[in-house]
Motif scaffolding. Structure first.
Motif, PDB file in Angstrom:
ATOM      1  N   LEU A   1      11.861 -12.679   2.272  1.00 21.33           N
ATOM      2  CA  LEU A   1      10.788 -11.705   2.127  1.00 21.33           C
ATOM      3  C   LEU A   1       9.959 -11.826   3.399  1.00 21.33           C
ATOM      4  CD1 LEU A   1       9.052  -9.677   0.539  1.00 21.33           C
ATOM      5  CD2 LEU A   1       7.913 -11.653  -0.515  1.00 21.33           C
ATOM      6  N   GLU A   2       9.967 -10.777   4.210  1.00 22.66           N
ATOM      7  CA  GLU A   2       9.368 -10.862   5.542  1.00 22.66           C
ATOM      8  C   GLU A   2       8.128  -9.993   5.653  1.00 22.66           C
ATOM      9  OE1 GLU A   2      12.229 -10.818   8.665  1.00 22.66           O
ATOM     10  OE2 GLU A   2      13.572 -12.097   7.498  1.00 22.66           O
ATOM     11  N   PHE A   3       7.154 -10.517   6.364  1.00 16.91           N
ATOM     12  CA  PHE A   3       5.888  -9.831   6.587  1.00 16.91           C
ATOM     13  C   PHE A   3       5.688  -9.659   8.089  1.00 16.91           C
ATOM     14  CE2 PHE A   3       5.464 -12.403   2.722  1.00 16.91           C
ATOM     15  CZ  PHE A   3       5.155 -11.419   1.793  1.00 16.91           C
ATOM     16  N   GLY A   4       5.688  -8.417   8.547  1.00 19.48           N
ATOM     17  CA  GLY A   4       5.538  -8.129   9.969  1.00 19.48           C
ATOM     18  C   GLY A   4       4.226  -8.613  10.547  1.00 19.48           C
ATOM     19  N   GLU A   5       3.192  -8.630   9.729  1.00 18.93           N
ATOM     20  CA  GLU A   5       1.870  -9.104  10.158  1.00 18.93           C
ATOM     21  C   GLU A   5       1.508 -10.386   9.403  1.00 18.93           C
ATOM     22  OE1 GLU A   5       0.073  -7.609  12.586  1.00 18.93           O
ATOM     23  OE2 GLU A   5       1.648  -6.113  12.843  1.00 18.93           O
ATOM     24  N   GLY A   6       2.519 -11.150   9.033  1.00 11.79           N
ATOM     25  CA  GLY A   6       2.316 -12.336   8.204  1.00 11.79           C
ATOM     26  C   GLY A   6       1.436 -13.410   8.806  1.00 11.79           C
ATOM     27  N   ALA A   7       1.395 -13.486  10.138  1.00 14.76           N
ATOM     28  CA  ALA A   7       0.575 -14.517  10.775  1.00 14.76           C
ATOM     29  C   ALA A   7      -0.905 -14.311  10.493  1.00 14.76           C
ATOM     30  CB  ALA A   7       0.825 -14.536  12.282  1.00 14.76           C
ATOM     31  N   SER A   8      -1.288 -13.086  10.152  1.00  9.56           N
ATOM     32  CA  SER A   8      -2.707 -12.812   9.877  1.00  9.56           C
ATOM     33  C   SER A   8      -3.039 -12.918   8.388  1.00  9.56           C
ATOM     34  CB  SER A   8      -3.079 -11.411  10.390  1.00  9.56           C
ATOM     35  OG  SER A   8      -2.358 -10.420   9.686  1.00  9.56           O
TER      36      SER A   8
ATOM     37  N   ALA B   1      -2.144  -3.523   4.940  1.00  7.18           N
ATOM     38  CA  ALA B   1      -1.482  -2.330   5.457  1.00  7.18           C
ATOM     39  C   ALA B   1      -2.131  -1.025   4.992  1.00  7.18           C
ATOM     40  CB  ALA B   1      -0.013  -2.334   5.050  1.00  7.18           C
ATOM     41  N   THR B   2      -3.079  -1.150   4.072  1.00  9.09           N
ATOM     42  CA  THR B   2      -3.696   0.041   3.489  1.00  9.09           C
ATOM     43  C   THR B   2      -5.097   0.226   4.039  1.00  9.09           C
ATOM     44  OG1 THR B   2      -2.445  -0.435   1.473  1.00  9.09           O
ATOM     45  CG2 THR B   2      -4.229   1.155   1.291  1.00  9.09           C
TER      46      THR B   2
ATOM     47  N   TYR C   1       1.147 -12.964  -2.188  1.00  7.22           N
ATOM     48  CA  TYR C   1       1.410 -12.600  -0.792  1.00  7.22           C
ATOM     49  C   TYR C   1       1.672 -11.100  -0.648  1.00  7.22           C
ATOM     50  CZ  TYR C   1       1.464 -17.532   0.399  1.00  7.22           C
ATOM     51  OH  TYR C   1       1.106 -18.839   0.596  1.00  7.22           O
ATOM     52  N   LEU C   2       2.374 -10.523  -1.612  1.00  6.34           N
ATOM     53  CA  LEU C   2       2.612  -9.081  -1.563  1.00  6.34           C
ATOM     54  C   LEU C   2       1.313  -8.291  -1.619  1.00  6.34           C
ATOM     55  CD1 LEU C   2       5.734  -8.789  -3.892  1.00  6.34           C
ATOM     56  CD2 LEU C   2       5.674  -8.438  -1.416  1.00  6.34           C
ATOM     57  N   LEU C   3       0.423  -8.714  -2.492  1.00  7.16           N
ATOM     58  CA  LEU C   3      -0.869  -8.021  -2.612  1.00  7.16           C
ATOM     59  C   LEU C   3      -1.683  -8.138  -1.317  1.00  7.16           C
ATOM     60  CD1 LEU C   3      -1.797  -8.961  -6.266  1.00  7.16           C
ATOM     61  CD2 LEU C   3      -1.199  -6.684  -5.404  1.00  7.16           C
ATOM     62  N   LEU C   4      -1.658  -9.303  -0.706  1.00  6.26           N
ATOM     63  CA  LEU C   4      -2.365  -9.486   0.574  1.00  6.26           C
ATOM     64  C   LEU C   4      -1.772  -8.596   1.658  1.00  6.26           C
ATOM     65  CD1 LEU C   4      -2.745 -13.370   0.617  1.00  6.26           C
ATOM     66  CD2 LEU C   4      -4.598 -11.708   0.451  1.00  6.26           C
ATOM     67  N   ALA C   5      -0.444  -8.542   1.730  1.00  8.43           N
ATOM     68  CA  ALA C   5       0.213  -7.736   2.744  1.00  8.43           C
ATOM     69  C   ALA C   5      -0.040  -6.245   2.522  1.00  8.43           C
ATOM     70  CB  ALA C   5       1.707  -8.025   2.768  1.00  8.43           C
ATOM     71  N   LEU C   6       0.009  -5.820   1.272  1.00 12.29           N
ATOM     72  CA  LEU C   6      -0.261  -4.421   0.956  1.00 12.29           C
ATOM     73  C   LEU C   6      -1.693  -4.053   1.327  1.00 12.29           C
ATOM     74  CD1 LEU C   6       0.527  -1.696  -0.300  1.00 12.29           C
ATOM     75  CD2 LEU C   6      -0.171  -2.644  -2.508  1.00 12.29           C
ATOM     76  N   LYS C   7      -2.615  -4.917   0.963  1.00  7.33           N
ATOM     77  CA  LYS C   7      -4.032  -4.665   1.290  1.00  7.33           C
ATOM     78  C   LYS C   7      -4.233  -4.557   2.798  1.00  7.33           C
ATOM     79  CE  LYS C   7      -8.679  -6.411   0.582  1.00  7.33           C
ATOM     80  NZ  LYS C   7      -9.523  -7.501   0.104  1.00  7.33           N
TER      81      LYS C   7
ATOM     82  N   SER D   1       0.727   2.907   3.777  1.00  6.85           N
ATOM     83  CA  SER D   1       0.424   3.813   4.882  1.00  6.85           C
ATOM     84  C   SER D   1       1.177   3.374   6.135  1.00  6.85           C
ATOM     85  CB  SER D   1      -1.083   3.877   5.131  1.00  6.85           C
ATOM     86  OG  SER D   1      -1.588   2.590   5.368  1.00  6.85           O
ATOM     87  N   LYS D   2       1.594   2.097   6.161  1.00  7.51           N
ATOM     88  CA  LYS D   2       2.452   1.560   7.222  1.00  7.51           C
ATOM     89  C   LYS D   2       3.313   0.456   6.613  1.00  7.51           C
ATOM     90  CE  LYS D   2      -0.766  -1.877   9.087  1.00  7.51           C
ATOM     91  NZ  LYS D   2      -1.484  -2.354  10.267  1.00  7.51           N
ATOM     92  N   PRO D   3       4.376   0.041   7.282  1.00  7.79           N
ATOM     93  CA  PRO D   3       5.228  -1.019   6.724  1.00  7.79           C
ATOM     94  C   PRO D   3       4.426  -2.306   6.470  1.00  7.79           C
ATOM     95  CG  PRO D   3       6.304   0.024   8.592  1.00  7.79           C
ATOM     96  CD  PRO D   3       4.893   0.543   8.563  1.00  7.79           C
ATOM     97  N   PHE D   4       4.711  -2.945   5.328  1.00  8.25           N
ATOM     98  CA  PHE D   4       3.993  -4.194   5.032  1.00  8.25           C
ATOM     99  C   PHE D   4       4.908  -5.353   4.660  1.00  8.25           C
ATOM    100  CE2 PHE D   4       4.149  -2.038   0.961  1.00  8.25           C
ATOM    101  CZ  PHE D   4       4.348  -3.042   0.037  1.00  8.25           C
ATOM    102  N   CYS D   5       6.169  -5.068   4.313  1.00  7.67           N
ATOM    103  CA  CYS D   5       7.094  -6.167   4.061  1.00  7.67           C
ATOM    104  C   CYS D   5       8.522  -5.658   4.077  1.00  7.67           C
ATOM    105  CB  CYS D   5       6.791  -6.881   2.744  1.00  7.67           C
ATOM    106  SG  CYS D   5       7.239  -5.992   1.248  1.00  7.67           S
ATOM    107  N   GLY D   6       9.450  -6.608   4.133  1.00 10.70           N
ATOM    108  CA  GLY D   6      10.864  -6.278   4.082  1.00 10.70           C
ATOM    109  C   GLY D   6      11.615  -7.333   3.307  1.00 10.70           C
ATOM    110  N   VAL D   7      12.741  -6.931   2.746  1.00 14.71           N
ATOM    111  CA  VAL D   7      13.595  -7.840   1.992  1.00 14.71           C
ATOM    112  C   VAL D   7      14.970  -7.827   2.662  1.00 14.71           C
ATOM    113  CG1 VAL D   7      14.715  -8.273  -0.225  1.00 14.71           C
ATOM    114  CG2 VAL D   7      12.340  -7.465  -0.165  1.00 14.71           C
TER     115      VAL D   7
END
Length: 119
Positions: free
Chosen positions: A67-74, A116-117, A108-114, A52-58
């Protein structure tokens, strides 16, 4: 989400380094399999993935793929793999496909997706 822009970026990476191209492709496949609603676009010199919003980038660099996470600090960092000290962003540096498993990328991908959803 222009497929042409994505293809062009991937071709450019392949021309520079076959191994980094294979690593980017392996990450793409893993990310796109997370959920049928995940989309990708070529942006900022890399690939941005959104639910629903950006959650990672390669992003492919000279000697690694990030592999970058815009909200990775959280994000919880159970495996202590997240790098960076900025206010929000964190990343995982990868130099081989084996590191996708070794650095627990799927978790980490699953955490970031969760994150962002919407619930």
């Amino acid at each position: 989400m222009s497929a042409d822009r994505i293809d062009k970026l991937l071709q450019d990476i392949r021309l520079l380094d076959e191994d980094r191209h294979a690593l980017v492709q392996a990450l793409r496949e893993q990310i796109l399999k997370l959920d049928k609603g995940v989309t990708e676009e070529a942006k900022y010199g890399g690939l941005l993935f959104s639910a629903s919003k950006p959650f990672c980038g390669v992003f492919s660099y000279a000697k690694h793929v990030s592999l970058e996470f815009g909200e990775g600090a959280s994000l919880p960092d159970k495996y202590q793999m997240l790098e960076g000290e900025g206010k929000f962003r964190r990343h995982i540096k990868l130099t081989s496909q084996q590191q996708i498993k070794d650095k627990h990328v799927q978790a980490y991908l699953l955490l970031a997706l969760k994150a962002a959803t919407p619930a």
